[in-house]
Design an enzyme around this catalytic site. Structure first.
Site, PDB file in Angstrom:
ATOM      1  N   SER A  16      44.027  29.394 -10.151  1.00  0.00           N
ATOM      2  CA  SER A  16      44.623  28.050 -10.149  1.00  0.00           C
ATOM      3  C   SER A  16      43.901  27.041  -9.271  1.00  0.00           C
ATOM      4  O   SER A  16      44.204  25.848  -9.339  1.00  0.00           O
ATOM      5  CB  SER A  16      46.097  28.124  -9.743  1.00  0.00           C
ATOM      6  OG  SER A  16      46.864  28.693 -10.780  1.00  0.00           O
ATOM      7  N   LYS A  21      42.561  24.245 -11.224  1.00  0.00           N
ATOM      8  CA  LYS A  21      43.403  23.152 -11.731  1.00  0.00           C
ATOM      9  C   LYS A  21      43.023  21.803 -11.113  1.00  0.00           C
ATOM     10  O   LYS A  21      43.056  20.772 -11.789  1.00  0.00           O
ATOM     11  CB  LYS A  21      44.872  23.452 -11.451  1.00  0.00           C
ATOM     12  CG  LYS A  21      45.415  24.643 -12.219  1.00  0.00           C
ATOM     13  CD  LYS A  21      46.833  24.997 -11.771  1.00  0.00           C
ATOM     14  CE  LYS A  21      47.367  26.188 -12.550  1.00  0.00           C
ATOM     15  NZ  LYS A  21      48.704  26.618 -12.074  1.00  0.00           N
ATOM     16  N   TYR A  74      41.642  27.272 -21.113  1.00  0.00           N
ATOM     17  CA  TYR A  74      42.389  27.431 -19.865  1.00  0.00           C
ATOM     18  C   TYR A  74      42.207  28.830 -19.280  1.00  0.00           C
ATOM     19  O   TYR A  74      41.946  28.993 -18.080  1.00  0.00           O
ATOM     20  CB  TYR A  74      43.868  27.141 -20.110  1.00  0.00           C
ATOM     21  CG  TYR A  74      44.734  27.365 -18.898  1.00  0.00           C
ATOM     22  CD1 TYR A  74      44.653  26.517 -17.789  1.00  0.00           C
ATOM     23  CD2 TYR A  74      45.640  28.425 -18.850  1.00  0.00           C
ATOM     24  CE1 TYR A  74      45.449  26.733 -16.668  1.00  0.00           C
ATOM     25  CE2 TYR A  74      46.429  28.635 -17.745  1.00  0.00           C
ATOM     26  CZ  TYR A  74      46.336  27.796 -16.652  1.00  0.00           C
ATOM     27  OH  TYR A  74      47.123  28.008 -15.547  1.00  0.00           O
ATOM     28  N   TYR A  89      52.137  25.172  -4.913  1.00  0.00           N
ATOM     29  CA  TYR A  89      53.282  25.611  -5.702  1.00  0.00           C
ATOM     30  C   TYR A  89      54.576  25.079  -5.087  1.00  0.00           C
ATOM     31  O   TYR A  89      54.600  23.967  -4.540  1.00  0.00           O
ATOM     32  CB  TYR A  89      53.299  27.133  -5.847  1.00  0.00           C
ATOM     33  CG  TYR A  89      52.061  27.698  -6.499  1.00  0.00           C
ATOM     34  CD1 TYR A  89      51.527  27.139  -7.656  1.00  0.00           C
ATOM     35  CD2 TYR A  89      51.405  28.796  -5.947  1.00  0.00           C
ATOM     36  CE1 TYR A  89      50.392  27.668  -8.260  1.00  0.00           C
ATOM     37  CE2 TYR A  89      50.273  29.335  -6.541  1.00  0.00           C
ATOM     38  CZ  TYR A  89      49.773  28.761  -7.702  1.00  0.00           C
ATOM     39  OH  TYR A  89      48.658  29.282  -8.286  1.00  0.00           O
ATOM     40  N   VAL A 110      46.158  32.724  -7.518  1.00  0.00           N
ATOM     41  CA  VAL A 110      46.811  34.020  -7.354  1.00  0.00           C
ATOM     42  C   VAL A 110      45.826  35.166  -7.119  1.00  0.00           C
ATOM     43  O   VAL A 110      46.260  36.299  -6.900  1.00  0.00           O
ATOM     44  CB  VAL A 110      47.719  34.343  -8.571  1.00  0.00           C
ATOM     45  CG1 VAL A 110      48.884  33.383  -8.637  1.00  0.00           C
ATOM     46  CG2 VAL A 110      46.926  34.352  -9.857  1.00  0.00           C
TER      47      VAL A 110
END
Length: 386
Positions: free
Chosen positions: A64, A67, A189, A241, A259
């Site tokens: 992530s 992102k 993705y 998060y 993660v």
């Protein structure tokens, strides 16, 4: 001159936290099967200087952390208005895989949750998944300062076990939020998240954001300064998060986690930093990575909302006197300034000049920062004495 007092400072943080072993490995790490005791901290400064401690060479998938860079690429490619039509900017307080979309528009809440990241990935240049992955990979590679690659085995494994992300993508498509077909967006993705990096890479990527889109290692202007600013802004509010609020209070650095155990954080105009340790807490952030960056922030006064008088006045003057350079410090000397001064002192020494450090006009010098500068001064003196 092999000693690096900045790396030593990072190592001291790792050593203080190494015995903390709570947290669990993520399912996404099953293909990698990393050793749970891996631990790294890397800082990249404004001159492209890299200070590494611990397992900085261990490769992991970016997950992530990507992102933030998919969001930046969408902004760079399409502009703010086009991106903000498809994705919002607000934190959710919900898990990263929550179905957080606006009821009326179908926009995901922000680009740092899965729904928002699938949306920004769908906006990457290219008409098919391969072209989009090439654009994303090229962009992240330029931010990292070296050629990165996708781990196709990890991407395939995640694709086979991502029913929830498929569901999110179809919800987004039903609202017209995606810029390409569902299968294309998902393929891009999964592969974007499976890019292989190490802590040096993600620290350099963070530094590229910290310095207005300019990679300090390569000198390349990878993205517009406004794009870097927008990416860092959303990292500050949404990057950790549903622990983003607590992170902002405790650490105070814009950050993005993944993660696989990586965390990348930004101190604008000062440095980029990365932590890596694979065991995760309940919300999906690296347990020791969070603690390491919290300790680093506390120890060196890095919180973005802390009093920083050094930003309002010049702090460092270099005066050349024949074969000697006098480095004069003024005002509040914080960690970022100490890193820069240490670099300048070493550069002057490499040019064959004697270096003197004058701190008589420094009205505030953090203890840990003073230790770094004293170490450099002692090493330079020892070299002259030899």
């Amino acid at each position: 001159m092999d000693s690096d007092p900045v790396a030593d400072a990072l190592t001291s943080v790792l050593d203080d936290l190494r015995d903390q072993d709570d947290g669990e490995l993520a399912a996404e790490n099953a293909v990698d099967a990393p050793e749970s005791d891996l631990f790294a901290l890397v800082l990249v400064g404004p001159f492209g200087d890299v200070h590494a401690a611990g397992d900085a060479d261990h490769r992991f998938t970016v997950q992530s952390i990507s992102k933030a860079f998919a969001f930046a690429l969408a902004l760079q490619s399409h502009g703010r208005d086009a991106v903000f039509e498809r994705v919002g900017l607000e934190p959710t307080g919900e898990p990263f895989h929550a179905i957080s979309v606006e009821p009326e528009t179908g926009r995901p809440a922000n680009p740092m949750i899965n729904a928002g990241a699938i949306t920004t990935t769908s906006m990457a240049p290219g008409g098919d998944a391969d072209a989009k992955v090439d654009a994303l990979l090229s962009f992240m590679s330029r931010c990292a300062g070296r050629d990165l690659a996708v781990d196709e085995d990890v991407a395939a494994a995640e694709s086979e076990s991502s029913d929830r992300n498929r569901g999110l993508a179809y919800v987004l498509a039903s609202h017209g939020a995606l810029a390409c077909p569902v299968d294309v967006a998902l393929d891009a993705y999964f592969r974007q998240c499976a890019v292989r990096v190490d802590a040096r890479d993600v620290a350099t990527m963070a530094a590229t954001l910290a310095f207005g889109g300019r990679n300090p290692v390569t000198g390349e202007q990878v993205m517009d300064a406004a794009v870097a600013r927008d990416a860092v802004s959303v990292m500050a509010s949404c990057g950790m998060y549903d622990a983003s609020g607590e992170w902002a209070a405790r650490v105070g650095l814009p950050a993005k986690s993944g993660v696989s155990g990586g965390i990348t954080a930004v101190d604008p105009s000062e440095f980029g930093v990365a932590a890596f340790s694979p065991r995760l807490d309940a919300v999906g952030n690296s347990t020791r990575g969070v603690r390491a960056l919290e300790e680093l922030s506390h120890r060196f006064g890095l919180h973005m909302f802390a009093d920083r008088p050094e930003t309002s006045a010049p702090l460092v003057n270099l005066e050349h006197e024949d074969d000697r350079t006098v480095v004069r410090l003024q005002g509040h000397i914080g960690f970022g300034t100490a890193v820069q001064v240490a670099h300048r002192m070493r550069e002057e020494a490499r040019e064959g000049r004697a270096v003197a450090l004058d701190m008589s006009d420094a009205d505030r010098l953090d203890d840990a920062c003073g230790t770094i500068l004293r170490r450099v001064a002692e090493e330079l003196y020892a070299e002259i004495s030899d």
